[in-house]
Design a protein around this motif. Structure first.
Motif, PDB file in Angstrom:
ATOM      1  N   GLY A  27       0.845  -1.299  -0.022  1.00 58.05           N
ATOM      2  CA  GLY A  27      -0.226   0.124   0.014  1.00 58.05           C
ATOM      3  C   GLY A  27       0.762   1.367   0.062  1.00 58.05           C
ATOM      4  N   ALA A  28       2.070   1.129   0.553  1.00 51.43           N
ATOM      5  CA  ALA A  28       2.847   2.539   0.846  1.00 51.43           C
ATOM      6  C   ALA A  28       3.778   2.630  -0.758  1.00 51.43           C
ATOM      7  CB  ALA A  28       3.766   2.098   1.641  1.00 51.43           C
ATOM      8  N   LEU A  29       3.843   1.622  -1.350  1.00 54.55           N
ATOM      9  CA  LEU A  29       4.640   1.640  -2.742  1.00 54.55           C
ATOM     10  C   LEU A  29       3.745   2.105  -3.802  1.00 54.55           C
ATOM     11  CD1 LEU A  29       7.124  -1.344  -2.215  1.00 54.55           C
ATOM     12  CD2 LEU A  29       7.739   0.979  -1.934  1.00 54.55           C
ATOM     13  N   ARG A  30       2.633   1.324  -3.908  1.00 61.32           N
ATOM     14  CA  ARG A  30       1.779   1.367  -5.117  1.00 61.32           C
ATOM     15  C   ARG A  30       1.309   2.796  -5.515  1.00 61.32           C
ATOM     16  NH1 ARG A  30      -3.311  -0.726  -3.956  1.00 61.32           N
ATOM     17  NH2 ARG A  30      -2.403  -3.065  -3.614  1.00 61.32           N
ATOM     18  N   PRO A  31       1.121   3.644  -4.660  1.00 59.02           N
ATOM     19  CA  PRO A  31       0.603   4.930  -5.368  1.00 59.02           C
ATOM     20  C   PRO A  31       1.914   5.735  -6.070  1.00 59.02           C
ATOM     21  CG  PRO A  31       0.124   4.778  -2.894  1.00 59.02           C
ATOM     22  CD  PRO A  31       1.020   3.578  -3.384  1.00 59.02           C
ATOM     23  N   TRP A  32       3.135   5.388  -5.880  1.00 60.26           N
ATOM     24  CA  TRP A  32       4.137   6.184  -6.540  1.00 60.26           C
ATOM     25  C   TRP A  32       5.093   5.329  -7.171  1.00 60.26           C
ATOM     26  CZ3 TRP A  32       9.199   5.907  -4.756  1.00 60.26           C
ATOM     27  CH2 TRP A  32       9.456   4.951  -3.623  1.00 60.26           C
ATOM     28  N   THR A  33       5.396   4.423  -6.889  1.00 58.52           N
ATOM     29  CA  THR A  33       6.475   3.653  -7.637  1.00 58.52           C
ATOM     30  C   THR A  33       6.241   3.171  -9.265  1.00 58.52           C
ATOM     31  OG1 THR A  33       5.690   1.492  -6.772  1.00 58.52           O
ATOM     32  CG2 THR A  33       7.384   2.368  -5.535  1.00 58.52           C
ATOM     33  N   SER A  34       4.885   2.884  -9.307  1.00 58.44           N
ATOM     34  CA  SER A  34       4.533   2.781 -10.796  1.00 58.44           C
ATOM     35  C   SER A  34       4.509   3.918 -11.807  1.00 58.44           C
ATOM     36  CB  SER A  34       3.145   2.030 -10.852  1.00 58.44           C
ATOM     37  OG  SER A  34       2.879   1.030 -10.357  1.00 58.44           O
ATOM     38  N   ASP A  35       4.439   4.949 -11.007  1.00 60.15           N
ATOM     39  CA  ASP A  35       4.606   6.378 -11.713  1.00 60.15           C
ATOM     40  C   ASP A  35       6.017   6.747 -12.160  1.00 60.15           C
ATOM     41  OD1 ASP A  35       1.749   6.572 -11.715  1.00 60.15           O
ATOM     42  OD2 ASP A  35       1.837   7.855 -10.141  1.00 60.15           O
ATOM     43  N   LEU A  36       6.927   6.335 -11.054  1.00 59.52           N
ATOM     44  CA  LEU A  36       8.117   6.783 -11.076  1.00 59.52           C
ATOM     45  C   LEU A  36       8.614   5.931 -12.310  1.00 59.52           C
ATOM     46  CD1 LEU A  36      10.269   8.270  -9.794  1.00 59.52           C
ATOM     47  CD2 LEU A  36      10.846   6.455  -8.122  1.00 59.52           C
ATOM     48  N   ALA A  37       8.387   4.498 -12.325  1.00 60.62           N
ATOM     49  CA  ALA A  37       8.629   3.586 -13.282  1.00 60.62           C
ATOM     50  C   ALA A  37       8.616   3.841 -14.610  1.00 60.62           C
ATOM     51  CB  ALA A  37       8.393   2.168 -12.942  1.00 60.62           C
ATOM     52  N   ARG A  38       7.301   4.391 -14.655  1.00 55.08           N
ATOM     53  CA  ARG A  38       6.788   4.862 -16.122  1.00 55.08           C
ATOM     54  C   ARG A  38       7.732   6.000 -16.722  1.00 55.08           C
ATOM     55  NH1 ARG A  38       1.774   3.559 -14.757  1.00 55.08           N
ATOM     56  NH2 ARG A  38       1.290   5.708 -13.968  1.00 55.08           N
ATOM     57  N   LEU A  39       8.013   7.021 -15.637  1.00 52.48           N
ATOM     58  CA  LEU A  39       8.650   8.016 -15.932  1.00 52.48           C
ATOM     59  C   LEU A  39      10.095   7.625 -16.512  1.00 52.48           C
ATOM     60  CD1 LEU A  39       7.885  11.130 -15.564  1.00 52.48           C
ATOM     61  CD2 LEU A  39       9.192  11.105 -13.679  1.00 52.48           C
ATOM     62  N   VAL A  40      10.740   6.518 -15.779  1.00 54.96           N
ATOM     63  CA  VAL A  40      11.946   6.162 -16.309  1.00 54.96           C
ATOM     64  C   VAL A  40      11.949   5.403 -17.661  1.00 54.96           C
ATOM     65  CG1 VAL A  40      13.881   4.559 -15.506  1.00 54.96           C
ATOM     66  CG2 VAL A  40      12.843   6.086 -13.820  1.00 54.96           C
ATOM     67  N   SER A  41      10.826   4.761 -18.018  1.00 56.48           N
ATOM     68  CA  SER A  41      10.962   3.950 -19.145  1.00 56.48           C
ATOM     69  C   SER A  41      10.415   4.878 -20.278  1.00 56.48           C
ATOM     70  CB  SER A  41       9.620   2.837 -19.203  1.00 56.48           C
ATOM     71  OG  SER A  41       8.529   3.655 -19.042  1.00 56.48           O
ATOM     72  N   VAL A  42      10.033   6.176 -19.875  1.00 54.40           N
ATOM     73  CA  VAL A  42       9.927   7.052 -21.226  1.00 54.40           C
ATOM     74  C   VAL A  42      11.291   7.297 -22.117  1.00 54.40           C
ATOM     75  CG1 VAL A  42       9.360   9.318 -22.025  1.00 54.40           C
ATOM     76  CG2 VAL A  42       7.879   8.186 -20.173  1.00 54.40           C
ATOM     77  N   PRO A  43      12.360   7.783 -21.376  1.00 56.46           N
ATOM     78  CA  PRO A  43      13.598   7.602 -22.204  1.00 56.46           C
ATOM     79  C   PRO A  43      14.065   6.471 -22.751  1.00 56.46           C
ATOM     80  CG  PRO A  43      14.186   8.068 -19.914  1.00 56.46           C
ATOM     81  CD  PRO A  43      12.795   8.067 -20.022  1.00 56.46           C
ATOM     82  N   LEU A  44      13.846   5.474 -22.262  1.00 58.10           N
ATOM     83  CA  LEU A  44      14.124   3.873 -22.753  1.00 58.10           C
ATOM     84  C   LEU A  44      13.636   3.448 -23.869  1.00 58.10           C
ATOM     85  CD1 LEU A  44      14.863   1.941 -19.286  1.00 58.10           C
ATOM     86  CD2 LEU A  44      16.318   3.719 -20.538  1.00 58.10           C
TER      87      LEU A  44
END
Lengths: 205, 292
Positions: B32-49
């Motif tokens: 519950g503490a990770l789900r709200p923000w880690t997926s968004d962060l991962a999506r952000l990193v995957s953009v330049p990749l």
């Protein structure tokens, strides 16, 4: 060292691993480019930032590898459903541990020799793998949460990752050669220690 | 003056230790503490990749083509066979749907509502990245909410083979796929390889609840007196994945063994027909109102 070059190299290596890397797999023996990039930087970058740059690469690796956790769903009468979760941390700590092992080896290794770089990569990947599995086992105990190797076992995962570390070391041989050609871009400062001696003091004659 | 002193305090070894402690806390944080923000962060990193990994997947498909590319038969035949398989899947889908309708009147009303409002269509999405650390890990595709993708939608390859399900971390333009072999359970029916006989009732084809094994396959206990044979095809018969996914092929029976404690039941092992990691594109179910 130029951080921008390092970040770009980490992103390219992570993208390579996530796309083309599967071609290089032979069963469970699969090499990854990311450890080679980190070890290459670790062997030449200033010692004080070594752990930090490994952590950054670990964070990228964590963000690109979500794990599948199973959860009891309320809408389906309590049946299990799968969900993806990104856990930023296990590889960060694993890479940090790997960096702590590689940094003291710098003095012992011939840095420009691909074989010694491959040995450093093997050491780095093995320690990173052990830390990664250990952290997820602890996470499983603490939270009763999912593990990336489900439905496999932790022991099987350690063996699989040990094979993966061997693959990383094999891939490091060509990767380090290529990275060495780009050394001038990275902005590594070369410090040569000059020790006084008879020849320098002009007293040889 | 306060900030520089803090920055000076948090440097060198202290900074390394602080980052390590932060990473440890994140590693042990509850879902519950990770789900709200880690997926968004991962999506952000995957953009330049995305451009690099897209190119990598394209190269991979060239270097190691998908199995179908090695088929020596004429492309027209392959296409026709694929169409036959698709229509067989549609047929099985219709039969399963029919059985469900007959089961209860309440279900009939729900299905009518679903049929009226199903504005769904199939769309092709490219795989732009896979989990580098494991072959059976999640994959990222270049379709998201803007394309009409919804969490829980199925992903198919070769017309009618189920390979995964769209995860919860949907982005506007990208999404993650959970491989079918990582789903906790899958309800299927087992059919002979040549398909079902229209005159035979569906109850003659045994149902099973597949559970993943450590070998990348599934196992299921089949409590049925109907004959089981190697090569039987498991087709999805699980309402959780929506009407469109019903009847999709999942795998084939590769082993059958008796269960000592339950003499009337048998344990079957089912191998997946396709793996997410071997394909560069998948077919996903999207809402038809969304733009292409």
């Amino acid at each position: 060292m130029r951080w921008s070059v390092y970040i770009a190299a980490v992103l390219v290596a992570a993208a390579f691993d996530a796309s083309f890397g599967a071609v290089l797999a032979v069963g469970d023996l699969r090499g990854h480019l990311l450890p080679s990039v980190v070890v290459f930087a670790l062997l030449s970058a200033p010692r004080r930032i070594g752990v930090r740059l490994a952590m950054l690469a670990g964070l990228v690796a964590d963000l690109l590898a979500p794990i599948v956790v199973s959860q009891a769903s309320l809408v389906d009468g309590g049946s299990d459903t799968a969900e993806l979760l990104v856990v930023p941390g296990p590889r960060v700590l694993g890479f940090a541990l790997g960096a702590l092992a590689v940094l003291p080896l710098r003095g012992l290794l011939a840095r420009h020799n691909p074989l010694s770089s491959a040995a450093a990569t093997l050491c780095f990947s093995l320690l990173a793998a052990v830390a990664f599995v250990a952290i997820f086992i602890v996470r499983g105990w603490v939270l009763d949460g999912g593990t990336p190797w489900w439905p496999g076992t932790g022991g099987g995962e350690v063996l699989r990752r040990a094979l993966g570390a061997a693959g990383d070391a094999i891939l490091a041989l060509p990767a380090m050669w290529v990275l060495a050609r780009t050394r001038s871009w990275w902005g590594f400062t070369v410090m040569t220690r000059v020790s006084p001696g008879l020849a320098r003091q002009g007293g040889a004659g | 003056m306060q900030a520089p002193r803090f920055i000076r305090f948090l440097s060198g070894r202290r900074l390394d230790w602080s980052l390590a402690l932060l990473a440890l806390a994140a590693s042990l944080a509850p879902v519950g503490a990770l789900r709200p923000w880690t997926s968004d962060l991962a999506r952000l990193v995957s953009v330049p990749l995305a451009p690099v990994s897209h190119f990598g997947v394209f190269l991979r498909a060239r270097v190691r083509p998908e199995q179908a590319a090695f088929d020596p038969r004429a492309p027209e035949t392959v296409a026709l066979e694929q169409e036959v398989r698709q229509f067989r899947a549609l047929y099985e889908q219709a039969r399963l749907e029919n059985e469900r309708l007959e089961r209860s009147i309440t279900a009939l009303a729900a299905v009518r509502a679903r049929l009226d409002g199903t504005g769904q269509r199939l769309a092709e999405a490219s795989i732009v990245g896979t989990d580098a650390s494991r072959r059976d890990g999640a994959a990222r595709i270049n379709a998201g909410i803007r394309h009409g993708l919804r969490a829980g939608s199925v992903a198919l390859v070769s017309g009618d083979i189920l390979v995964g399900v769209v995860g919860q971390d949907l982005g506007a333009l990208s999404a993650s796929l959970i491989p079918a072999t990582k789903l906790p359970s899958l309800g299927v029916r087992l059919y002979p390889p040549q398909g079902s006989d229209p005159s035979t009732p569906l109850s003659a084809y045994p149902g099973a609840m597949l559970k993943p094994t450590t070998r990348g396959t599934w196992s299921a206990d089949v409590a049925s007196t109907q004959p089981l044979s190697l090569g039987m095809v498991a087709r999805l018969a699980d309402d959780r994945f929506g009407r469109t996914a019903l009847g999709a092929r999942v795998g084939t029976v590769v082993a059958i063994e008796p269960i000592e404690k339950a003499p009337l039941a048998r344990r079957v092992e089912i191998a997946p027909l396709a793996s997410l990691g071997d394909h560069s594109t998948v077919i996903v179910v999207v809402e038809s109102g969304a733009p292409e």
